[in-house]
Structures are given as structure tokens and as C-alpha cells.
Design a protein around this motif. Sequence first.
Motif, mmCIF file in Angstrom:
data_model
loop_
_atom_site.group_PDB
_atom_site.id
_atom_site.type_symbol
_atom_site.label_atom_id
_atom_site.label_comp_id
_atom_site.label_asym_id
_atom_site.label_seq_id
_atom_site.Cartn_x
_atom_site.Cartn_y
_atom_site.Cartn_z
ATOM 1 N N MET A 1 0.846 -1.181 0.000
ATOM 2 C CA MET A 1 0.000 0.000 0.000
ATOM 3 C C MET A 1 0.889 1.241 0.000
ATOM 4 N N VAL A 2 0.728 2.063 -0.987
ATOM 5 C CA VAL A 2 1.522 3.283 -1.114
ATOM 6 C C VAL A 2 0.750 4.427 -0.466
ATOM 7 N N LYS A 3 1.426 5.142 0.412
ATOM 8 C CA LYS A 3 0.780 6.277 1.068
ATOM 9 C C LYS A 3 0.906 7.498 0.178
ATOM 10 N N ARG A 4 -0.144 8.264 0.112
ATOM 11 C CA ARG A 4 -0.163 9.492 -0.674
ATOM 12 C C ARG A 4 -0.312 10.666 0.285
ATOM 13 N N TYR A 5 0.557 11.641 0.145
ATOM 14 C CA TYR A 5 0.506 12.832 0.978
ATOM 15 C C TYR A 5 0.250 14.040 0.086
ATOM 16 N N THR A 6 -0.524 14.981 0.587
ATOM 17 C CA THR A 6 -0.813 16.182 -0.186
ATOM 18 C C THR A 6 0.428 17.067 -0.238
ATOM 19 N N ASP A 7 0.466 17.928 -1.233
ATOM 20 C CA ASP A 7 1.587 18.863 -1.352
ATOM 21 C C ASP A 7 1.660 19.776 -0.132
ATOM 22 N N GLU A 8 0.506 20.161 0.381
ATOM 23 C CA GLU A 8 0.491 21.034 1.556
ATOM 24 C C GLU A 8 1.080 20.321 2.771
ATOM 25 N N PHE A 9 0.737 19.047 2.954
ATOM 26 C CA PHE A 9 1.302 18.270 4.057
ATOM 27 C C PHE A 9 2.823 18.200 3.928
ATOM 28 N N ARG A 10 3.304 17.962 2.714
ATOM 29 C CA ARG A 10 4.747 17.894 2.484
ATOM 30 C C ARG A 10 5.427 19.219 2.800
ATOM 31 N N ARG A 11 4.836 20.313 2.324
ATOM 32 C CA ARG A 11 5.416 21.642 2.597
ATOM 33 C C ARG A 11 5.444 21.937 4.089
ATOM 34 N N ARG A 12 4.386 21.581 4.783
ATOM 35 C CA ARG A 12 4.338 21.845 6.223
ATOM 36 C C ARG A 12 5.345 20.995 6.981
ATOM 37 N N ALA A 13 5.533 19.759 6.546
ATOM 38 C CA ALA A 13 6.541 18.914 7.192
ATOM 39 C C ALA A 13 7.933 19.503 6.982
ATOM 40 N N VAL A 14 8.212 19.982 5.783
ATOM 41 C CA VAL A 14 9.503 20.615 5.490
ATOM 42 C C VAL A 14 9.649 21.889 6.308
ATOM 43 N N ASP A 15 8.587 22.694 6.388
ATOM 44 C CA ASP A 15 8.633 23.918 7.195
ATOM 45 C C ASP A 15 8.897 23.604 8.659
ATOM 46 N N LEU A 16 8.256 22.554 9.157
ATOM 47 C CA LEU A 16 8.484 22.164 10.548
ATOM 48 C C LEU A 16 9.940 21.785 10.764
ATOM 49 N N TYR A 17 10.496 21.005 9.861
ATOM 50 C CA TYR A 17 11.898 20.604 9.974
ATOM 51 C C TYR A 17 12.818 21.818 9.951
ATOM 52 N N GLN A 18 12.561 22.730 9.031
ATOM 53 C CA GLN A 18 13.452 23.878 8.876
ATOM 54 C C GLN A 18 13.283 24.910 9.984
ATOM 55 N N SER A 19 12.142 24.932 10.636
ATOM 56 C CA SER A 19 11.908 25.951 11.651
ATOM 57 C C SER A 19 12.144 25.460 13.072
ATOM 58 N N THR A 20 12.466 24.184 13.236
ATOM 59 C CA THR A 20 12.687 23.640 14.567
ATOM 60 C C THR A 20 14.180 23.604 14.876
ATOM 61 N N PRO A 21 14.623 24.378 15.873
ATOM 62 C CA PRO A 21 16.046 24.382 16.219
ATOM 63 C C PRO A 21 16.505 23.001 16.687
ATOM 64 N N GLY A 22 17.623 22.551 16.155
ATOM 65 C CA GLY A 22 18.198 21.273 16.550
ATOM 66 C C GLY A 22 17.462 20.057 16.016
ATOM 67 N N ALA A 23 16.545 20.252 15.104
ATOM 68 C CA ALA A 23 15.756 19.134 14.581
ATOM 69 C C ALA A 23 16.595 18.247 13.681
ATOM 70 N N THR A 24 16.285 16.962 13.719
ATOM 71 C CA THR A 24 16.888 16.018 12.785
ATOM 72 C C THR A 24 15.790 15.494 11.868
ATOM 73 N N VAL A 25 16.180 15.053 10.692
ATOM 74 C CA VAL A 25 15.214 14.497 9.750
ATOM 75 C C VAL A 25 14.527 13.298 10.386
ATOM 76 N N LYS A 26 15.287 12.481 11.080
ATOM 77 C CA LYS A 26 14.736 11.283 11.711
ATOM 78 C C LYS A 26 13.667 11.645 12.748
ATOM 79 N N ALA A 27 13.951 12.630 13.595
ATOM 80 C CA ALA A 27 13.006 13.011 14.643
ATOM 81 C C ALA A 27 11.731 13.626 14.072
ATOM 82 N N ILE A 28 11.877 14.526 13.115
ATOM 83 C CA ILE A 28 10.694 15.165 12.528
ATOM 84 C C ILE A 28 9.879 14.140 11.749
#
Length: 109
Positions: A1-28
Amino acid sequence: MVKRYTDEFRRRAVDLYQSTPGATVKAIAADVGVSRGALKEWVDKLGSGTTADGSSSPGPAPGRPQSQSVRIARLEVELAASRAEAEKLAEERDILRQAAKYFAGETNW
């Protein structure tokens, strides 16, 4: 089963990663319920190339409160991840119920 994510969800996940101090890709990725590879790909494709720890950071300095828009984006990503997890758990529960009914009918004690 392939999961589909909306473009907005992807952008928000990237924004969360980039805006969180000390964040790692694994943690986010774990926080939002996606694979580390998927988030890394999204960051490479959609990201600005800077994180909250970078010198040209658009976000707040470490130790300072988040802006309202960053906080809302983070909460929306968490909500989307929670909803996806709830949907997955409901599907697993339904599968287990069907299996239990099947095996209950197969026993002749």
C-alpha cells in the motif's frame, strides 16, 4: 500500500523541519509519521536549504518562543500525522476483527 501525501502536508513537514532548532530528519519524520527517506526527499525538493540552526535562519533563535505562524504550522502537521495514524489504526483494528470472526467460525470445539 503506497501512502499518498498532499503537497500542503509535504510543505508543512519541510517547514516544521526547517523551523525547529536542533531538529533532525529522523526526529521530525517520526513526529509527523513519515519515513526518514520521504522527508529527506521533500526537504531536498521543497526546502529552502536553511534550518533554524543556520545563520540565515528565518525562524526564531534557539531558546526564543516560536512565532504564531510556525507554531500553527507545526500543530497542523502534528494533527495531520495524528489523523493518518488514527486511520491506520482503525484499518488494522477492522482487519483484526475480521480475522477473529473468521477464526472463531473455523473452530469446532
